[in-house]
Design a protein around this motif. Structure first.
Motif, PDB file in Angstrom:
ATOM      1  N   LEU A   3     -13.841 -22.659 -34.713  1.00 23.59           N
ATOM      2  CA  LEU A   3     -11.905 -22.280 -34.443  1.00 23.59           C
ATOM      3  C   LEU A   3     -12.667 -22.363 -32.996  1.00 23.59           C
ATOM      4  O   LEU A   3     -11.134 -22.190 -32.088  1.00 23.59           O
ATOM      5  CB  LEU A   3     -11.875 -20.668 -35.451  1.00 23.59           C
ATOM      6  N   GLU A   4     -13.149 -21.414 -32.429  1.00 26.87           N
ATOM      7  CA  GLU A   4     -13.250 -21.359 -30.519  1.00 26.87           C
ATOM      8  C   GLU A   4     -13.541 -22.776 -29.822  1.00 26.87           C
ATOM      9  O   GLU A   4     -13.155 -23.218 -29.376  1.00 26.87           O
ATOM     10  CB  GLU A   4     -14.967 -20.340 -30.444  1.00 26.87           C
ATOM     11  N   ASN A   5     -13.630 -23.427 -30.724  1.00 28.86           N
ATOM     12  CA  ASN A   5     -14.006 -25.291 -29.991  1.00 28.86           C
ATOM     13  C   ASN A   5     -12.462 -25.321 -30.609  1.00 28.86           C
ATOM     14  O   ASN A   5     -11.991 -26.352 -29.225  1.00 28.86           O
ATOM     15  CB  ASN A   5     -14.969 -26.070 -31.194  1.00 28.86           C
ATOM     16  N   ARG A   6     -11.936 -25.020 -31.906  1.00 32.40           N
ATOM     17  CA  ARG A   6     -10.859 -26.065 -31.379  1.00 32.40           C
ATOM     18  C   ARG A   6      -9.725 -25.396 -30.593  1.00 32.40           C
ATOM     19  O   ARG A   6      -8.283 -26.136 -29.815  1.00 32.40           O
ATOM     20  CB  ARG A   6     -10.116 -25.314 -33.693  1.00 32.40           C
ATOM     21  N   ALA A   7      -9.772 -24.035 -30.635  1.00 27.14           N
ATOM     22  CA  ALA A   7      -8.927 -23.489 -28.984  1.00 27.14           C
ATOM     23  C   ALA A   7      -8.841 -24.307 -28.239  1.00 27.14           C
ATOM     24  O   ALA A   7      -8.125 -24.188 -27.337  1.00 27.14           O
ATOM     25  CB  ALA A   7      -8.954 -21.042 -29.312  1.00 27.14           C
ATOM     26  N   ARG A   8     -10.611 -23.794 -27.547  1.00 25.28           N
ATOM     27  CA  ARG A   8     -10.768 -24.870 -26.352  1.00 25.28           C
ATOM     28  C   ARG A   8     -10.349 -25.962 -26.132  1.00 25.28           C
ATOM     29  O   ARG A   8      -9.591 -26.883 -25.374  1.00 25.28           O
ATOM     30  CB  ARG A   8     -12.344 -25.085 -26.270  1.00 25.28           C
ATOM     31  N   LEU A   9      -9.798 -27.370 -27.208  1.00 26.17           N
ATOM     32  CA  LEU A   9     -10.163 -27.955 -27.591  1.00 26.17           C
ATOM     33  C   LEU A   9      -8.260 -27.863 -27.376  1.00 26.17           C
ATOM     34  O   LEU A   9      -7.647 -29.205 -26.358  1.00 26.17           O
ATOM     35  CB  LEU A   9      -9.961 -29.508 -28.409  1.00 26.17           C
ATOM     36  N   LEU A  10      -7.238 -27.916 -27.661  1.00 28.27           N
ATOM     37  CA  LEU A  10      -6.214 -26.748 -27.907  1.00 28.27           C
ATOM     38  C   LEU A  10      -5.563 -27.172 -26.040  1.00 28.27           C
ATOM     39  O   LEU A  10      -4.643 -27.038 -25.529  1.00 28.27           O
ATOM     40  CB  LEU A  10      -5.206 -25.994 -28.651  1.00 28.27           C
ATOM     41  N   ILE A  11      -6.420 -26.278 -25.414  1.00 27.74           N
ATOM     42  CA  ILE A  11      -5.875 -25.420 -24.791  1.00 27.74           C
ATOM     43  C   ILE A  11      -6.369 -26.767 -23.779  1.00 27.74           C
ATOM     44  O   ILE A  11      -5.387 -27.394 -22.631  1.00 27.74           O
ATOM     45  CB  ILE A  11      -6.496 -24.198 -24.151  1.00 27.74           C
ATOM     46  N   SER A  16      -2.931 -29.905 -18.776  1.00 28.45           N
ATOM     47  CA  SER A  16      -2.330 -30.994 -17.353  1.00 28.45           C
ATOM     48  C   SER A  16      -0.142 -30.311 -17.807  1.00 28.45           C
ATOM     49  O   SER A  16       0.513 -29.701 -16.808  1.00 28.45           O
ATOM     50  CB  SER A  16      -1.526 -32.595 -17.593  1.00 28.45           C
ATOM     51  N   THR A  17       0.148 -30.229 -18.748  1.00 34.83           N
ATOM     52  CA  THR A  17       1.862 -29.583 -19.401  1.00 34.83           C
ATOM     53  C   THR A  17       2.000 -27.797 -18.503  1.00 34.83           C
ATOM     54  O   THR A  17       2.456 -27.368 -17.779  1.00 34.83           O
ATOM     55  CB  THR A  17       1.917 -29.425 -20.363  1.00 34.83           C
ATOM     56  N   PHE A  18       0.682 -27.058 -18.404  1.00 33.70           N
ATOM     57  CA  PHE A  18       0.853 -26.180 -17.787  1.00 33.70           C
ATOM     58  C   PHE A  18       0.640 -25.981 -16.752  1.00 33.70           C
ATOM     59  O   PHE A  18       1.142 -25.114 -15.540  1.00 33.70           O
ATOM     60  CB  PHE A  18      -0.998 -25.255 -18.609  1.00 33.70           C
ATOM     61  N   GLU A  19       0.334 -26.630 -15.992  1.00 32.76           N
ATOM     62  CA  GLU A  19       0.243 -26.789 -14.803  1.00 32.76           C
ATOM     63  C   GLU A  19       1.536 -27.110 -14.104  1.00 32.76           C
ATOM     64  O   GLU A  19       1.830 -26.894 -12.918  1.00 32.76           O
ATOM     65  CB  GLU A  19      -0.987 -27.496 -13.685  1.00 32.76           C
ATOM     66  N   ARG A 112       4.689 -14.960 -26.474  1.00 32.72           N
ATOM     67  CA  ARG A 112       4.257 -16.267 -27.906  1.00 32.72           C
ATOM     68  C   ARG A 112       3.181 -16.250 -28.553  1.00 32.72           C
ATOM     69  O   ARG A 112       2.082 -16.169 -27.984  1.00 32.72           O
ATOM     70  CB  ARG A 112       5.416 -16.970 -28.127  1.00 32.72           C
ATOM     71  N   ILE A 113       2.346 -15.986 -30.057  1.00 34.63           N
ATOM     72  CA  ILE A 113       1.644 -16.595 -30.465  1.00 34.63           C
ATOM     73  C   ILE A 113       1.219 -17.916 -30.727  1.00 34.63           C
ATOM     74  O   ILE A 113       1.998 -19.174 -30.420  1.00 34.63           O
ATOM     75  CB  ILE A 113       1.243 -16.203 -32.310  1.00 34.63           C
ATOM     76  N   PHE A 114       0.172 -18.549 -29.818  1.00 36.19           N
ATOM     77  CA  PHE A 114      -0.668 -19.802 -29.301  1.00 36.19           C
ATOM     78  C   PHE A 114      -1.117 -20.210 -31.044  1.00 36.19           C
ATOM     79  O   PHE A 114      -0.629 -21.543 -30.930  1.00 36.19           O
ATOM     80  CB  PHE A 114      -0.971 -19.849 -27.696  1.00 36.19           C
ATOM     81  N   MET A 115      -2.032 -19.821 -30.675  1.00 34.36           N
ATOM     82  CA  MET A 115      -2.797 -20.150 -32.672  1.00 34.36           C
ATOM     83  C   MET A 115      -3.442 -19.385 -33.658  1.00 34.36           C
ATOM     84  O   MET A 115      -3.471 -17.633 -32.901  1.00 34.36           O
ATOM     85  CB  MET A 115      -3.698 -21.214 -31.541  1.00 34.36           C
TER      86      MET A 115
END
Length: 166
Positions: A3-11, A16-19, A112-115
């Protein structure tokens, strides 16, 4: 993949979009109430690195945010998490400052909920905070509305005891 790795990958996939978003993007890990990501603009305003912010843990809120505002928006966010609706956004105003000698700056924020985790429970939230120009007429209106709201909250018993005529 954990789960931690999936979260890290999602972020990582979204950085680039967040920036490019014309505000500050903050992602919180709910199980620890800590920031795991903040866009560069936010880090620059606060004068910290992401590693320093992560190391602050939950005290990040105490350092940079007005605790009086939190009394209004934290219950809204907790309600969002309880409802677990990843289509819902909670909007609120908050005051932020980079250090105790600085003046508070107003931000209009949405969370909002992100994941969600493997059980479908909220795991990460995403918040976008937009600075409100201190010279904009909106700022004065917001200040006045918040002061009136505070007056009503602090004197609720008195106002409730008034008759219709009073």
């Amino acid at each position: 993949m954990t789960l931690e790795n999936r979260a890290r990958l999602l972020i990582e996939q979204q950085k680039s979009t967040f920036e490019k978003i014309p505000g500050i993007v903050i992602i919180h890990l709910l199980k620890t109430s800590t920031v795991v990501y903040m866009s560069t603009r936010g880090l620059e305003i606060l004068g910290v690195t992401l590693d320093e912010l992560i190391a602050m843990g939950h005290s990040y809120h105490d350092v940079f945010f007005n605790p009086e505002d939190a009394m209004d928006y934290v219950p809204k966010i907790l309600g969002l998490l309880e409802r677990n609706n990843n289509e819902e956004t909670v909007a609120f105003f908050q005051q932020v400052r980079p250090h105790t000698e600085a003046l508070w700056s107003w931000y209009a924020s949405g969370t909002r909920i992100f994941m969600q985790d493997d059980e479908g429970k909220p795991y990460l939230t995403i918040t976008v905070a937009l600075p409100i120009d201190s010279k904009h007429y909106f700022n004065n209106k917001i200040e006045r509305l918040l002061e009136e709201n505070e007056l009503l909250k602090n004197n609720q018993a008195i106002f409730a005891s008034l008759t219709k005529r009073e």
